[in-house]
Design an enzyme around this catalytic site. Structure first.
Site, PDB file in Angstrom:
ATOM      1  N   ILE A 166       0.681  -1.492  -0.228  1.00  0.00           N
ATOM      2  CA  ILE A 166      -0.391  -0.343   0.026  1.00  0.00           C
ATOM      3  C   ILE A 166       0.846   0.599  -0.356  1.00  0.00           C
ATOM      4  CG2 ILE A 166      -1.480   0.993   0.779  1.00  0.00           C
ATOM      5  CD1 ILE A 166      -2.966  -1.233   2.291  1.00  0.00           C
ATOM      6  N   GLU A 198       0.893   3.914   1.175  1.00  0.00           N
ATOM      7  CA  GLU A 198       0.427   5.091   1.959  1.00  0.00           C
ATOM      8  C   GLU A 198       1.166   6.658   2.042  1.00  0.00           C
ATOM      9  OE1 GLU A 198       3.207   2.795   4.259  1.00  0.00           O
ATOM     10  OE2 GLU A 198       2.212   2.633   2.967  1.00  0.00           O
ATOM     11  N   ASP A 202       1.096  42.195 -17.528  1.00  0.00           N
ATOM     12  CA  ASP A 202       0.922  43.847 -17.223  1.00  0.00           C
ATOM     13  C   ASP A 202       2.672  44.256 -18.063  1.00  0.00           C
ATOM     14  OD1 ASP A 202      -1.563  44.372 -16.085  1.00  0.00           O
ATOM     15  OD2 ASP A 202      -0.934  44.819 -14.268  1.00  0.00           O
ATOM     16  N   ASP A 210      11.083   2.299   0.331  1.00  0.00           N
ATOM     17  CA  ASP A 210       9.634   3.576   0.487  1.00  0.00           C
ATOM     18  C   ASP A 210      10.441   4.359   1.305  1.00  0.00           C
ATOM     19  OD1 ASP A 210       9.161   1.855  -1.383  1.00  0.00           O
ATOM     20  OD2 ASP A 210       7.033   1.445  -0.332  1.00  0.00           O
TER      21      ASP A 210
END
Length: 898
Positions: free
Chosen positions: A309, A311, A353, A720
């Site tokens: 997962i 997460e 501008d 991870d």
């Protein structure tokens, strides 16, 4: 007064208020009085809700279903370990290994989330301090410009068009003041304010003698006495109720969370399959289950789920955007929301501008033409002016007004003396429709009006003959074609001032006629030295630039020619031409337009609408109060740091240095941010199903498990954690500003990302499964096999991350050392991996054995194989023209093919 009281200030007389607040409205408060009141009343700041302390941020990270699952797993494994220990099993460290590693996984996930939130919170606190609203205040008999938070009850503040009211205040002088109080009342019609005593309780919208914090002065000017600050203002009362409301998540956050949830459900399904298949294969039937089998399968399923997962994806995304915001800030740009950094990467048209953004904005009146009455011309420059002289001699105001007043002073003028000799009766602030400022004064010759504005407008209503007008207009055109900004000067003595209502702006406008044209001010404003390169960079990035200016057509063309804008009949439009067009008509020709001259703020709204019809993502710059609606309506509103408070409030990006280069750099960082989000997503998701494939294969074939639960959790931390966060700091690919803008709804995972996750992930995982099966077939010990597979799973992402960090180029043509955070993450990851294989204590904790050179080569080789697979996929995609199609087939935008 030692504290702010709840008082109906609009019902008090001015004398009562002055006495209650102990203030002399002519001189204002003294420095000592201000200091004492700041101690008593506090700073003029709105309540921000309950401050979130570091410990609250830390414990809030545990409110996560995944963390709950881990904690339950840790509790179960601890309970089992305690019972095993009581049963007399030896090796206490080994018994508690699962609990220790799962607890470590929880802590590291929590610390990463805490670090991200703590860092982002500190970043935005710093950003809020950079754009302070200023207030012009009368103190000790002089004028000062102070931070609005320093105001106290009793301060005398000056009000003028474009200013956001900094505190609740009672009007003591008013000249045609109208305010927008929609913030408090919901009514968008302007409210006229006046000096008046009200004798009965009225609703907020009917308190004409009060101005309130947060509202905006739309026109006119005046003076007011501060009666309430901070949480005691009307806005403060509302803020108390809303301080705890959390901001809505951005579309990108929602997309990422949706993606994470889908993957999570898939992973939970496979985790359940692992438990069911594992228990059935181990026991032969569900009626013959051993406690050890249940514990092992449950722990393994939790470990696989946690490893798969993603997460950390939403947190990593927030880090990416926070890094982008910090980088933009270092280039003098303030992104007010994370969403602003997200949208910047999709900008396809910049409407900018000219003055102050493309030019330096350091206006200087270089000369006066068409005048033989220099004395009167100087008075027009000084009087028909909204700039003010602060204490110490500093001039505060809009750049053109400052230049006009500075010229008057430099040529021997004394504004205070001049106003004593000719007291001001009334003023008409600059209006984008009439294009002039007017100031009415008493003089020896009668009531006189001084006017400055667009030369052609003043000439048209002057007393000059047609021949004189034609001659002067020709000279004006010649000067404008050289790039000068030109201001017309005029005056008039009113024939019968008794008939004029000096409190009514419409009555005053009727007197702007039959003017005596007294001269033309020539104002120089050099082009910024860095702008040409920035414009070229933006154009190479597939971004169209439209220059919008209030200047003369020839002035705009002269500047535009120097900056590479097209100089054709179709490439420039005047504001008067836009007035005759519908949005559809403008949309049909807007693709050919580079310059719009004599434009007003309402024209900016027309331009945005036309570009929206062409499905463009528009960034619009502005600095005046009338620009606020356009900035609010644009996809990216860009306010000049020197602009009005209300304009900054309506914007998404504030240019601290007013430079176009900052816009270009902000867009670059926005693109880098989206690129890095994509890289993090690919990196995290591509490895999500490796452990699932390995475990299911072993269970189905009734083989020993290729990796244990504790090893999966350890590998997940190594692979991870640091590398994923480190990818947020990628400096950006070299061709990032050579590509077309991202589409408005660009998917996070494009075709290349899907191929890397799908094809490369499947094939490289099959190779890892094949390696496992070969090791089993070759007869290697189970613990040796598990250590090789564990080392391979822990190592491969540390290797192939170098391929992910450059999605549009080959790794062999890219720098792999330009992200120090990634290098540090890889080094730490490798050290942890080798420690887990060769450190005895970790061998016991993780059930690993020291590997020989053959085993280490197999582990490292799997990572190299995955890297080569990704590089092969990138090469095939480049050869197949995917990247070229991503540029929309624009031949001017070359894809990076190596």
């Amino acid at each position: 007064m030692d504290k702010q009281e709840s008082v109906l200030w609009h019902l008090k007389t001015l004398d009562e208020i002055k006495e209650k607040l102990s203030v002399d409205t002519e001189r204002g408060l003294s420095t000592k009085e201000v200091a004492e009141r700041q101690v008593s009343f506090g700073l003029n700041e709105l309540p921000r809700g309950k401050e979130k302390h570091w410990w609250q941020m830390f414990f809030s990270q545990f409110i996560n279903p995944l963390i709950f699952i881990l904690l339950i797993a840790a509790g179960l494994t601890l309970w089992i370990a305690v019972h095993e220990s009581k049963a007399g099993h030896s090796g206490s460290l080994e018994l508690y290994a699962d609990t220790l590693v799962i607890t470590l996984a929880v802590l590291i996930n929590v610390l990463i989330g805490f670090w991200q939130e703590f860092r982002s919170n500190n970043l935005f606190e710093k950003l809020e301090k950079l754009v302070n609203i200023k207030a012009q205040v009368k103190r000790g008999g002089g004028l000062k410009e102070v931070d609005s938070k320093e105001l106290v009850p009793g301060d005398i503040i000056l009000l003028h068009a474009g200013v956001k009211v900094p505190a609740d205040a009672r009007i003591i002088e008013a000249k045609n003041i109208e305010t927008n109080e929609a913030l408090l009342t919901g009514e968008f019609m302007p409210v006229k304010k006046e000096v008046a005593d009200l004798d009965e309780k009225t609703d907020l919208a009917e308190r004409v003698n009060m101005v309130h914090a947060g509202t905006v002065i739309e026109k006119g000017d005046g003076v007011a006495l501060v009666v309430a600050t901070g949480e005691h203002t009307e806005l403060g009362e509302i803020a108390k109720l809303t301080a705890s409301v959390e901001e809505e998540k951005t579309p990108l956050q929602k997309r990422l969370e949706g993606l994470s949830k889908k993957i999570s459900w898939i992973v939970v399904f496979f985790a359940a399959v692992i438990v069911a298949v594992g228990l059935f294969e181990r026991a032969g039937s569900f009626s013959e289950l051993a406690r050890e089998d249940v514990t092992e399968m449950f722990t393994l399923a939790v470990a696989v789920a946690v490893a798969a997962i993603p997460e950390g994806l939403p947190a990593a995304m927030s880090v990416v955007l926070a890094v982008a915001s910090q980088r933009i800030l270092s280039k003098k740009g303030l992104v007010k929301t994370l969403l602003g950094a997200e949208i910047l990467g999709s900008t396809s048209v910049i409407c900018t501008d000219k003055t102050g953004t493309l030019t330096e904005g350091k206006m200087k009146v270089e000369d006066l033409k068409h005048t033989d009455k220099a004395h009167n011309a100087g008075f027009a420059l000084a009087f028909a002016n909204e700039a003010m002289i602060m204490e110490g001699g500093e001039i505060s105001g809009e750049s053109t007004d400052k230049a006009k007043l500075q010229y008057f002073i430099d040529n021997g003028g004394d504004l205070e003396k001049a106003l004593d000799e000719m007291p001001r009766i009334a003023t008409l602030p600059f209006d984008s429709d009439s294009k002039y400022i007017a100031s009415f004064h008493n003089s020896e010759g009668g009531t006189k009006v001084f006017v400055t504005g667009a030369p052609e407008e003043l000439l048209e209503i002057s007393t000059k003959s047609d021949a004189e007008k034609k001659k002067i207009q020709g000279e004006i055109d010649e000067l404008a074609s050289s790039g000068y900004r030109l201001i017309g000067l005029a005056e008039r003595v009113l024939e019968d001032s008794a008939k004029t209502d000096f409190e009514d702006s419409e009555s005053l406008r009727k007197e702007i006629k039959n003017l005596v044209y007294t001269g033309t001010a020539i104002i120089g404003d050099p082009i910024r030295s860095d702008v040409s390169e920035s414009l070229q960079t933006a154009r190479e990035a597939g971004i169209r630039i439209i220059m919008i200016t209030g200047d003369h057509k020839l002035t705009a063309l002269s500047i535009g020619d120097k900056l590479g804008f097209r100089n054709t009949e179709k490439s420039i439009l005047e504001g008067s031409e836009l007035d005759k067009m519908s949005a559809e008509e403008l949309a049909n020709i807007i693709g050919d337009v580079d310059i719009i001259s004599r434009a007003s703020p309402k024209h900016k709204m027309q331009i945005i609408e036309a570009l929206r019809l062409k499905e463009e993502v528009v960034a619009m710059t502005g600095d005046g109060v009338n620009d606020a609606p356009a900035l609010k309506n644009a996809d990216i509103g860009v306010a000049l740091g020197t602009g009005m408070d209300v304009t900054k409030e309506a914007s998404d990006l504030v240019l601290m240095n007013d430079s176009f280069t900052t816009i270009s750099e902000a867009i670059r960082q926005g693109r880098i941010a989206f690129d890095n989000i994509r890289k993090v997503s690919i990196f995290v998701i591509s490895n999500a199903f490796t452990e699932i494939m390995l475990v299911l294969t072993a269970l189905i074939l009734r083989l020993p498990l290729p990796i244990t639960a504790v090893q999966i959790l350890w590998a997940n931390l190594v692979e991870d954690g640091l590398p994923a966060i480190a990818l947020a700091f990628e400096p950006g690919e070299e061709d990032i500003m050579k590509r077309k803008p991202f589409k408005r709804k660009e998917p996070i995972l494009d075709r290349l990302g899907m191929y890397i996750i799908g094809i490369v992930g499947i094939f490289s995982n099959l190779i890892l499964v094949g390696l496992f099966l070969w090791l089993v077939w070759a007869g290697y010990p189970t613990q040796y096999i598990q250590t090789v597979i564990f080392a391979a799973v822990a190592t491969d992402t540390l290797i192939y991350v170098f391929s992910v960090k450059r999605l549009h180029k080959s790794i062999f043509h890219s720098s792999i050392t330009n992200n120090k955070y990634l290098i540090m993450g890889i080094v730490v990851g490798m050290l942890l991996m080798f420690s887990s294989v060769y450190v005895p204590a970790l061998n016991t904790l993780l059930s690993t054995v020291p590997l020989d050179m053959f085993g280490i080569s197999l582990a490292l080789g799997s990572g190299i194989v995955r890297l080569l697979f990704i590089e092969l996929t990138k090469w095939v995609m480049r050869r197949g023209g995917l990247f070229h199609r991503a540029t929309g087939g624009n031949p001017e935008i070359k894809p990076a093919i190596n």
